[in-house]
Design an enzyme around this catalytic site. Sequence first.
Site, PDB file in Angstrom:
ATOM      1  N   ARG A  64      -1.510  -5.940   7.123  1.00 65.59           N
ATOM      2  CA  ARG A  64      -2.215  -4.646   7.228  1.00 65.59           C
ATOM      3  C   ARG A  64      -3.719  -4.821   7.093  1.00 65.59           C
ATOM      4  O   ARG A  64      -4.495  -4.015   7.612  1.00 65.59           O
ATOM      5  CB  ARG A  64      -1.634  -3.654   6.219  1.00 65.59           C
ATOM      6  CG  ARG A  64      -0.212  -3.233   6.585  1.00 65.59           C
ATOM      7  CD  ARG A  64       0.381  -2.309   5.549  1.00 65.59           C
ATOM      8  NE  ARG A  64       0.657  -2.975   4.300  1.00 65.59           N
ATOM      9  CZ  ARG A  64       1.854  -3.389   3.895  1.00 65.59           C
ATOM     10  NH1 ARG A  64       2.902  -3.182   4.639  1.00 65.59           N
ATOM     11  NH2 ARG A  64       2.007  -3.989   2.735  1.00 65.59           N
ATOM     12  N   GLU A 101       5.851 -11.906  -7.639  1.00 65.38           N
ATOM     13  CA  GLU A 101       6.678 -11.458  -8.759  1.00 65.38           C
ATOM     14  C   GLU A 101       7.776 -12.499  -9.048  1.00 65.38           C
ATOM     15  O   GLU A 101       8.036 -12.850 -10.188  1.00 65.38           O
ATOM     16  CB  GLU A 101       7.288 -10.108  -8.412  1.00 65.38           C
ATOM     17  CG  GLU A 101       7.747  -9.357  -9.626  1.00 65.38           C
ATOM     18  CD  GLU A 101       8.227  -7.970  -9.270  1.00 65.38           C
ATOM     19  OE1 GLU A 101       7.944  -7.503  -8.143  1.00 65.38           O
ATOM     20  OE2 GLU A 101       8.890  -7.365 -10.124  1.00 65.38           O
TER      21      GLU A 101
HETATM   22  P1  AMP Z   1      -0.842  -7.538  -5.425  1.00 70.12           P
HETATM   23  O1  AMP Z   1      -0.992  -8.994  -5.085  1.00 70.12           O
HETATM   24  O2  AMP Z   1       0.103  -7.290  -6.560  1.00 70.12           O
HETATM   25  O3  AMP Z   1      -2.200  -6.859  -5.632  1.00 70.12           O
HETATM   26  O4  AMP Z   1      -0.144  -6.837  -4.176  1.00 70.12           O
HETATM   27  C1  AMP Z   1      -0.884  -6.482  -3.058  1.00 70.12           C
HETATM   28  C2  AMP Z   1      -0.153  -6.743  -1.771  1.00 70.12           C
HETATM   29  O5  AMP Z   1       1.192  -6.290  -1.815  1.00 70.12           O
HETATM   30  C3  AMP Z   1      -0.842  -5.986  -0.639  1.00 70.12           C
HETATM   31  O6  AMP Z   1      -0.900  -6.828   0.505  1.00 70.12           O
HETATM   32  C4  AMP Z   1       0.022  -4.764  -0.426  1.00 70.12           C
HETATM   33  O7  AMP Z   1       0.143  -4.478   0.941  1.00 70.12           O
HETATM   34  C5  AMP Z   1       1.374  -5.100  -1.050  1.00 70.12           C
HETATM   35  N1  AMP Z   1       1.859  -4.060  -1.985  1.00 70.12           N
HETATM   36  C6  AMP Z   1       1.993  -4.196  -3.336  1.00 70.12           C
HETATM   37  N2  AMP Z   1       2.478  -3.071  -3.902  1.00 70.12           N
HETATM   38  C7  AMP Z   1       2.644  -2.170  -2.887  1.00 70.12           C
HETATM   39  C8  AMP Z   1       3.090  -0.797  -2.829  1.00 70.12           C
HETATM   40  N3  AMP Z   1       3.474  -0.098  -3.925  1.00 70.12           N
HETATM   41  N4  AMP Z   1       3.107  -0.196  -1.613  1.00 70.12           N
HETATM   42  C9  AMP Z   1       2.701  -0.869  -0.500  1.00 70.12           C
HETATM   43  N5  AMP Z   1       2.284  -2.138  -0.485  1.00 70.12           N
HETATM   44  C10 AMP Z   1       2.247  -2.803  -1.667  1.00 70.12           C
END
Ligand code: AMP
Length: 181
Positions: A64, A101
């Site tokens: 995205r 995760e």
């Molecule tokens: P993080 O590394 O935990 O900051 O996760 C960010 C990545 O995971 C981004 O590329 C987001 O597109 C995706 N992502 C994480 N949580 C969500 C959510 N609740 N809804 C949509 N995309 C998410």
Amino acid sequence: MRPTLEQDLTAAIRTIPDYPKPGILFRDITTLLGNPRAFRRTIDELVHPYAGLKIEKVAGIEARGFILGGAMAHQLSAGFVPIRKKGKLPHETVRIAYSLEYGVDEMEMHRDAIVPGDKVILSDDLIATGGTAEAACRLLQRMGADIVAACFVIDLPDLGGRKKIEALGVEVRTLVEFSGH
Ligand code: AMP
């Protein structure tokens, strides 16, 4: 009365409960991307503070971040650099591992995509824990990028990602917030 930016964009984002697994509220920006006015307003607002800064590259995180970053690069008259999952880029790459995760993953970019000293903006749709964006920033910094900002449409502030990016000396710009995860 004209809705505020945050009201306008929040209304354009669709929330899907329990996707991709139970307990997750998935923030789906395809509805925002499909709405001409909301899409334009998102890009205008994300790039607004950086318009006069002679940004050389916008780096987008697969997938995205490609859509948002491509439009931002066009608006800033900058080039676009894809940061992809490993194995997708055809030329010589630099790679970084990062934690998910469950387990680890790796992302990479072309070694010659950034010239040391390039002013770069990082883009993705959403920052949650910040692990993905942190890895992307470290990869860009390793190649000598001067990261002016990391830009996201959505912040999930309860997960603390912003602080992780700011700790790298990178400004974070987000347009809407959702509580929880
Ligand atoms: P993080 O590394 O935990 O900051 O996760 C960010 C990545 O995971 C981004 O590329 C987001 O597109 C995706 N992502 C994480 N949580 C969500 C959510 N609740 N809804 C949509 N995309 C998410």
